[in-house]
Design a protein around this motif. Sequence first.
Motif, PDB file in Angstrom:
ATOM      1  N   LEU A  96       0.818  -1.211   0.000  1.00 17.75           N
ATOM      2  CA  LEU A  96       0.000   0.000   0.000  1.00 17.75           C
ATOM      3  C   LEU A  96       0.853   1.263   0.000  1.00 17.75           C
ATOM      4  N   ASP A  97       1.894   1.273   0.820  1.00 19.06           N
ATOM      5  CA  ASP A  97       2.708   2.472   0.974  1.00 19.06           C
ATOM      6  C   ASP A  97       4.123   2.036   1.324  1.00 19.06           C
ATOM      7  N   LEU A  98       4.906   1.769   0.294  1.00 18.08           N
ATOM      8  CA  LEU A  98       6.286   1.349   0.509  1.00 18.08           C
ATOM      9  C   LEU A  98       7.152   2.589   0.662  1.00 18.08           C
ATOM     10  N   ASP A  99       8.242   2.431   1.324  1.00 18.10           N
ATOM     11  CA  ASP A  99       9.154   3.547   1.556  1.00 18.10           C
ATOM     12  C   ASP A  99       9.821   3.928   0.245  1.00 18.10           C
ATOM     13  N   ASP A 100       9.317   4.982  -0.376  1.00 19.13           N
ATOM     14  CA  ASP A 100       9.874   5.428  -1.659  1.00 19.13           C
ATOM     15  C   ASP A 100      10.915   6.521  -1.465  1.00 19.13           C
ATOM     16  N   ARG A 101      11.401   6.675  -0.229  1.00 17.07           N
ATOM     17  CA  ARG A 101      12.399   7.701   0.062  1.00 17.07           C
ATOM     18  C   ARG A 101      13.756   7.088   0.382  1.00 17.07           C
ATOM     19  N   GLY A 102      14.013   5.925  -0.201  1.00 23.91           N
ATOM     20  CA  GLY A 102      15.339   5.322  -0.064  1.00 23.91           C
ATOM     21  C   GLY A 102      15.671   4.835   1.334  1.00 23.91           C
ATOM     22  N   GLY A 103      14.696   4.286   2.046  1.00 25.24           N
ATOM     23  CA  GLY A 103      14.955   3.750   3.374  1.00 25.24           C
ATOM     24  C   GLY A 103      14.909   4.777   4.481  1.00 25.24           C
ATOM     25  N   GLU A 104      14.384   5.953   4.194  1.00 23.17           N
ATOM     26  CA  GLU A 104      14.305   7.023   5.190  1.00 23.17           C
ATOM     27  C   GLU A 104      13.333   6.681   6.326  1.00 23.17           C
ATOM     28  N   ARG A 105      12.246   6.018   5.984  1.00 18.03           N
ATOM     29  CA  ARG A 105      11.246   5.644   6.984  1.00 18.03           C
ATOM     30  C   ARG A 105      11.584   4.294   7.597  1.00 18.03           C
ATOM     31  N   ASP A 106      11.044   4.049   8.767  1.00 17.50           N
ATOM     32  CA  ASP A 106      11.277   2.784   9.462  1.00 17.50           C
ATOM     33  C   ASP A 106      10.113   1.812   9.314  1.00 17.50           C
ATOM     34  N   PHE A 107       9.221   2.034   8.367  1.00 17.04           N
ATOM     35  CA  PHE A 107       8.071   1.153   8.187  1.00 17.04           C
ATOM     36  C   PHE A 107       7.612   1.146   6.731  1.00 17.04           C
ATOM     37  N   ARG A 108       6.885   0.082   6.374  1.00 10.13           N
ATOM     38  CA  ARG A 108       6.217  -0.056   5.084  1.00 10.13           C
ATOM     39  C   ARG A 108       4.814  -0.593   5.350  1.00 10.13           C
ATOM     40  N   VAL A 109       3.857  -0.156   4.550  1.00  7.28           N
ATOM     41  CA  VAL A 109       2.453  -0.500   4.785  1.00  7.28           C
ATOM     42  C   VAL A 109       1.968  -1.462   3.702  1.00  7.28           C
ATOM     43  N   TYR A 110       1.246  -2.489   4.138  1.00  7.11           N
ATOM     44  CA  TYR A 110       0.686  -3.521   3.258  1.00  7.11           C
ATOM     45  C   TYR A 110      -0.767  -3.743   3.639  1.00  7.11           C
ATOM     46  N   ALA A 111      -1.494  -4.454   2.790  1.00  8.69           N
ATOM     47  CA  ALA A 111      -2.830  -4.933   3.136  1.00  8.69           C
ATOM     48  C   ALA A 111      -2.773  -6.447   3.200  1.00  8.69           C
ATOM     49  N   ASP A 112      -3.452  -7.013   4.193  1.00  8.77           N
ATOM     50  CA  ASP A 112      -3.562  -8.467   4.257  1.00  8.77           C
ATOM     51  C   ASP A 112      -4.548  -8.924   3.174  1.00  8.77           C
ATOM     52  N   PRO A 113      -4.744 -10.214   2.974  1.00  4.64           N
ATOM     53  CA  PRO A 113      -5.633 -10.679   1.906  1.00  4.64           C
ATOM     54  C   PRO A 113      -7.084 -10.189   2.018  1.00  4.64           C
ATOM     55  N   ALA A 114      -7.521  -9.775   3.218  1.00  2.78           N
ATOM     56  CA  ALA A 114      -8.872  -9.228   3.379  1.00  2.78           C
ATOM     57  C   ALA A 114      -8.897  -7.711   3.273  1.00  2.78           C
ATOM     58  N   GLY A 115      -7.722  -7.092   3.083  1.00  2.00           N
ATOM     59  CA  GLY A 115      -7.647  -5.651   2.886  1.00  2.00           C
ATOM     60  C   GLY A 115      -7.299  -4.829   4.101  1.00  2.00           C
ATOM     61  N   HIS A 116      -7.050  -5.446   5.273  1.00  2.00           N
ATOM     62  CA  HIS A 116      -6.670  -4.693   6.469  1.00  2.00           C
ATOM     63  C   HIS A 116      -5.223  -4.216   6.345  1.00  2.00           C
ATOM     64  N   PRO A 117      -4.951  -2.952   6.641  1.00  2.00           N
ATOM     65  CA  PRO A 117      -3.567  -2.488   6.615  1.00  2.00           C
ATOM     66  C   PRO A 117      -2.742  -3.059   7.759  1.00  2.00           C
ATOM     67  N   PHE A 118      -1.481  -3.340   7.482  1.00  2.00           N
ATOM     68  CA  PHE A 118      -0.527  -3.689   8.515  1.00  2.00           C
ATOM     69  C   PHE A 118       0.828  -3.144   8.104  1.00  2.00           C
ATOM     70  N   CYS A 119       1.673  -2.928   9.089  1.00  2.00           N
ATOM     71  CA  CYS A 119       3.007  -2.357   8.833  1.00  2.00           C
ATOM     72  C   CYS A 119       4.093  -3.338   9.236  1.00  2.00           C
ATOM     73  N   LEU A 120       5.113  -3.402   8.401  1.00  2.00           N
ATOM     74  CA  LEU A 120       6.371  -4.031   8.794  1.00  2.00           C
ATOM     75  C   LEU A 120       7.264  -2.885   9.244  1.00  2.00           C
ATOM     76  N   CYS A 121       7.794  -3.002  10.457  1.00  2.00           N
ATOM     77  CA  CYS A 121       8.600  -1.937  11.060  1.00  2.00           C
ATOM     78  C   CYS A 121       9.993  -2.477  11.346  1.00  2.00           C
ATOM     79  N   ARG A 122      10.981  -1.639  11.089  1.00  2.00           N
ATOM     80  CA  ARG A 122      12.355  -2.045  11.397  1.00  2.00           C
ATOM     81  C   ARG A 122      12.476  -2.338  12.881  1.00  2.00           C
ATOM     82  N   ASP A 123      13.114  -3.451  13.203  1.00  2.00           N
ATOM     83  CA  ASP A 123      13.272  -3.870  14.593  1.00  2.00           C
ATOM     84  C   ASP A 123      14.280  -2.995  15.297  1.00  2.00           C
TER      85      ASP A 123
END
Length: 123
Positions: A96-123
């Motif tokens: 949904l919203d990948l980090d298009d700023r060259g790794g500047e952000r610590d998260f990326r946003v996806y939707a699960d198969p039912a459409g709910h947003p979730f984020c992968l965040c740098r540990d």
Amino acid sequence: MAIATYCLVALDCPDPEALAAFYAAVLGGEVKNDDADWYDLYAPGGHRIAFQRAPGHTPPEWPRGDRNSQQLHLDFHVPDMDAAEEQVLALGATPLDLDDRGGERDFRVYADPAGHPFCLCRD
């Protein structure tokens, strides 16, 4: 003094068995169910996520809030963002919203198969 004790997060979805399997593949843990309309994921660390059938479920639109708000989203820490992204996409997630700023952000946003947003965040 607390009024309540945390129990779970429940996600509405059209196919609770499939969505529980998706999150079990992402987080690990054990999926249990009592009927076809409700599945529980008992994730490592004692966390519980439930998935309940919601006929006519309409997923939120990211990032727009005019039709549906995001309703909720889940955040997950990952040690390797690129590897985790590859794996969730293979499981059926939608970017949904990948980090298009060259790794500047610590998260990326996806939707699960039912459409709910979730984020992968740098540990």
